[in-house]
Design a protein around this motif. Structure first.
Motif, PDB file in Angstrom:
ATOM      1  N   ASP A 273       0.822  -1.217   0.000  1.00 31.07           N
ATOM      2  CA  ASP A 273       0.000   0.000   0.000  1.00 31.07           C
ATOM      3  C   ASP A 273       0.854   1.264   0.000  1.00 31.07           C
ATOM      4  O   ASP A 273       0.596   2.200  -0.755  1.00 31.07           O
ATOM      5  CB  ASP A 273      -0.945   0.016   1.200  1.00 31.07           C
ATOM      6  N   LEU A 274       1.868   1.300   0.869  1.00 27.75           N
ATOM      7  CA  LEU A 274       2.739   2.484   0.936  1.00 27.75           C
ATOM      8  C   LEU A 274       3.501   2.705  -0.370  1.00 27.75           C
ATOM      9  O   LEU A 274       3.638   3.839  -0.837  1.00 27.75           O
ATOM     10  CB  LEU A 274       3.743   2.343   2.083  1.00 27.75           C
ATOM     11  N   ALA A 275       4.007   1.625  -0.941  1.00 33.27           N
ATOM     12  CA  ALA A 275       4.806   1.744  -2.161  1.00 33.27           C
ATOM     13  C   ALA A 275       3.964   2.242  -3.336  1.00 33.27           C
ATOM     14  O   ALA A 275       4.417   3.085  -4.115  1.00 33.27           O
ATOM     15  CB  ALA A 275       5.468   0.410  -2.495  1.00 33.27           C
ATOM     16  N   THR A 276       2.745   1.747  -3.461  1.00 33.40           N
ATOM     17  CA  THR A 276       1.909   2.240  -4.557  1.00 33.40           C
ATOM     18  C   THR A 276       1.515   3.692  -4.311  1.00 33.40           C
ATOM     19  O   THR A 276       1.465   4.487  -5.255  1.00 33.40           O
ATOM     20  CB  THR A 276       0.653   1.371  -4.776  1.00 33.40           C
ATOM     21  N   GLN A 277       1.287   4.051  -3.054  1.00 33.61           N
ATOM     22  CA  GLN A 277       0.977   5.456  -2.742  1.00 33.61           C
ATOM     23  C   GLN A 277       2.179   6.342  -3.053  1.00 33.61           C
ATOM     24  O   GLN A 277       2.028   7.434  -3.617  1.00 33.61           O
ATOM     25  CB  GLN A 277       0.586   5.609  -1.268  1.00 33.61           C
ATOM     26  N   CYS A 278       3.354   5.890  -2.716  1.00 34.62           N
ATOM     27  CA  CYS A 278       4.567   6.656  -3.006  1.00 34.62           C
ATOM     28  C   CYS A 278       4.724   6.868  -4.509  1.00 34.62           C
ATOM     29  O   CYS A 278       5.009   7.984  -4.962  1.00 34.62           O
ATOM     30  CB  CYS A 278       5.785   5.941  -2.426  1.00 34.62           C
ATOM     31  N   ALA A 279       4.527   5.826  -5.285  1.00 31.49           N
ATOM     32  CA  ALA A 279       4.630   5.945  -6.746  1.00 31.49           C
ATOM     33  C   ALA A 279       3.604   6.936  -7.277  1.00 31.49           C
ATOM     34  O   ALA A 279       3.907   7.755  -8.158  1.00 31.49           O
ATOM     35  CB  ALA A 279       4.445   4.577  -7.403  1.00 31.49           C
ATOM     36  N   ARG A 280       2.404   6.889  -6.741  1.00 32.12           N
ATOM     37  CA  ARG A 280       1.355   7.815  -7.180  1.00 32.12           C
ATOM     38  C   ARG A 280       1.705   9.248  -6.805  1.00 32.12           C
ATOM     39  O   ARG A 280       1.532  10.169  -7.611  1.00 32.12           O
ATOM     40  CB  ARG A 280       0.011   7.390  -6.579  1.00 32.12           C
ATOM     41  N   PHE A 281       2.223   9.466  -5.590  1.00 32.97           N
ATOM     42  CA  PHE A 281       2.588  10.812  -5.159  1.00 32.97           C
ATOM     43  C   PHE A 281       3.739  11.366  -5.998  1.00 32.97           C
ATOM     44  O   PHE A 281       3.745  12.550  -6.338  1.00 32.97           O
ATOM     45  CB  PHE A 281       2.957  10.825  -3.678  1.00 32.97           C
ATOM     46  N   CYS A 282       4.705  10.530  -6.316  1.00 34.75           N
ATOM     47  CA  CYS A 282       5.821  10.983  -7.158  1.00 34.75           C
ATOM     48  C   CYS A 282       5.336  11.339  -8.557  1.00 34.75           C
ATOM     49  O   CYS A 282       5.769  12.349  -9.126  1.00 34.75           O
ATOM     50  CB  CYS A 282       6.903   9.911  -7.246  1.00 34.75           C
ATOM     51  N   SER A 283       4.450  10.534  -9.097  1.00 40.33           N
ATOM     52  CA  SER A 283       3.952  10.767 -10.456  1.00 40.33           C
ATOM     53  C   SER A 283       3.264  12.108 -10.589  1.00 40.33           C
ATOM     54  O   SER A 283       3.346  12.763 -11.625  1.00 40.33           O
ATOM     55  CB  SER A 283       2.991   9.654 -10.877  1.00 40.33           C
ATOM     56  N   ARG A 284       2.585  12.529  -9.537  1.00 43.00           N
ATOM     57  CA  ARG A 284       1.888  13.817  -9.605  1.00 43.00           C
ATOM     58  C   ARG A 284       2.637  14.917  -8.857  1.00 43.00           C
ATOM     59  O   ARG A 284       2.114  16.001  -8.651  1.00 43.00           O
ATOM     60  CB  ARG A 284       0.457  13.678  -9.102  1.00 43.00           C
ATOM     61  N   GLU A 285       3.855  14.612  -8.428  1.00 43.79           N
ATOM     62  CA  GLU A 285       4.716  15.547  -7.712  1.00 43.79           C
ATOM     63  C   GLU A 285       3.968  16.195  -6.545  1.00 43.79           C
ATOM     64  O   GLU A 285       3.929  17.410  -6.370  1.00 43.79           O
ATOM     65  CB  GLU A 285       5.301  16.606  -8.647  1.00 43.79           C
ATOM     66  N   SER A 286       3.368  15.331  -5.746  1.00 39.55           N
ATOM     67  CA  SER A 286       2.645  15.771  -4.557  1.00 39.55           C
ATOM     68  C   SER A 286       3.591  16.495  -3.602  1.00 39.55           C
ATOM     69  O   SER A 286       4.797  16.212  -3.552  1.00 39.55           O
ATOM     70  CB  SER A 286       2.057  14.543  -3.840  1.00 39.55           C
ATOM     71  N   ALA A 287       3.044  17.394  -2.828  1.00 41.58           N
ATOM     72  CA  ALA A 287       3.832  18.089  -1.809  1.00 41.58           C
ATOM     73  C   ALA A 287       4.336  17.114  -0.749  1.00 41.58           C
ATOM     74  O   ALA A 287       5.259  17.440   0.003  1.00 41.58           O
ATOM     75  CB  ALA A 287       2.977  19.175  -1.156  1.00 41.58           C
ATOM     76  N   PHE A 288       3.771  15.922  -0.721  1.00 39.52           N
ATOM     77  CA  PHE A 288       4.138  14.929   0.282  1.00 39.52           C
ATOM     78  C   PHE A 288       4.988  13.787  -0.274  1.00 39.52           C
ATOM     79  O   PHE A 288       5.220  12.807   0.419  1.00 39.52           O
ATOM     80  CB  PHE A 288       2.869  14.347   0.924  1.00 39.52           C
ATOM     81  N   HIS A 289       5.436  13.888  -1.513  1.00 40.17           N
ATOM     82  CA  HIS A 289       6.111  12.734  -2.115  1.00 40.17           C
ATOM     83  C   HIS A 289       7.420  12.377  -1.427  1.00 40.17           C
ATOM     84  O   HIS A 289       7.733  11.201  -1.284  1.00 40.17           O
ATOM     85  CB  HIS A 289       6.274  12.892  -3.631  1.00 40.17           C
ATOM     86  N   THR A 290       8.188  13.347  -0.946  1.00 43.38           N
ATOM     87  CA  THR A 290       9.450  12.986  -0.275  1.00 43.38           C
ATOM     88  C   THR A 290       9.180  12.394   1.104  1.00 43.38           C
ATOM     89  O   THR A 290       9.844  11.431   1.507  1.00 43.38           O
ATOM     90  CB  THR A 290      10.413  14.177  -0.181  1.00 43.38           C
ATOM     91  N   ARG A 291       8.205  12.922   1.812  1.00 46.00           N
ATOM     92  CA  ARG A 291       7.883  12.359   3.130  1.00 46.00           C
ATOM     93  C   ARG A 291       7.314  10.953   2.998  1.00 46.00           C
ATOM     94  O   ARG A 291       7.613  10.067   3.804  1.00 46.00           O
ATOM     95  CB  ARG A 291       6.913  13.279   3.873  1.00 46.00           C
ATOM     96  N   THR A 292       6.526  10.747   1.967  1.00 48.38           N
ATOM     97  CA  THR A 292       5.988   9.411   1.716  1.00 48.38           C
ATOM     98  C   THR A 292       7.113   8.450   1.348  1.00 48.38           C
ATOM     99  O   THR A 292       7.130   7.300   1.783  1.00 48.38           O
ATOM    100  CB  THR A 292       4.922   9.458   0.606  1.00 48.38           C
TER     101      THR A 292
END
Length: 117
Positions: free
Chosen positions: A53-72
Motif C-alpha cells: 500500500d505504501l509503495a503504490t501510494q509513493c509511486a502515485r505521489f511521485c507521479s503527480r509531484e505531490s507536496a508529500f512525495h518525499t515524506r511518503t
C-alpha cells in the motif's frame, strides 16, 4: 519504466516509482504465499501488505509531484527495510525474492529524497 511523457520526473524519481511498483508486486505475491503457511508468517504477511500500500501510494505521489512525495518516500523506505528484515528471517523463495525488491526500493526512495535536497 515510468512514463517518459511525465516531464517533471528526475532520474531518481523515475527509479523510485519503478522500484516502488516492483516492491508492491513482490509484496502482494509474498503476502499471498504467506497466507497459506501458518501463524509464524503473520508478521511477514502484514508487513508485506502495508508496504504494498505504501509503495503504490509513493509511486502515485511521485507521479503527480505531490507536496508529500518525499515524506511518503521516507516512510516507504523505512517500511521496506523493516519488511525486508522480516522476510530475511524466512527461507521461503517468495520471502527471499521480496527481500531483494524491498531493499532496492528502500535505496531508490532514499536516493530520491537525497537528490531532492
Amino acid at each position: 519504466m515510468a512514463l517518459e511523457e511525465i516531464d517533471h520526473l528526475t532520474g531518481e524519481m523515475d527509479r523510485c516509482i519503478d522500484s516502488c511498483l516492483e516492491a508492491a508486486q513482490a509484496c502482494e505475491w509474498c503476502a499471498d504465499q504467506c497466507a497459506g503457511e501458518g501463524e509464524e508468517m503473520t508478521r511477514c504477511l502484514r508487513l508485506c501488505r502495508d508496504v504494498a500500500d505504501l509503495a503504490t501510494q509513493c509511486a502515485r505521489f511521485c507521479s503527480r509531484e505531490s507536496a508529500f512525495h518525499t515524506r511518503t518516500a521516507e516512510l516507504c523506505a523505512d517500511a521496506c527495510e523493516e519488511c525486508a528484515d522480516e522476510c530475511a528471517q524466512h527461507d521461503a523463495e517468495h520471502c527471499q525474492v521480496c527481500e531483494e525488491y524491498l531493499r532496492e526500493c528502500a535505496t531508490a526512495c532514499r536516493d530520491m529524497v537525497s537528490a531532492m535536497g
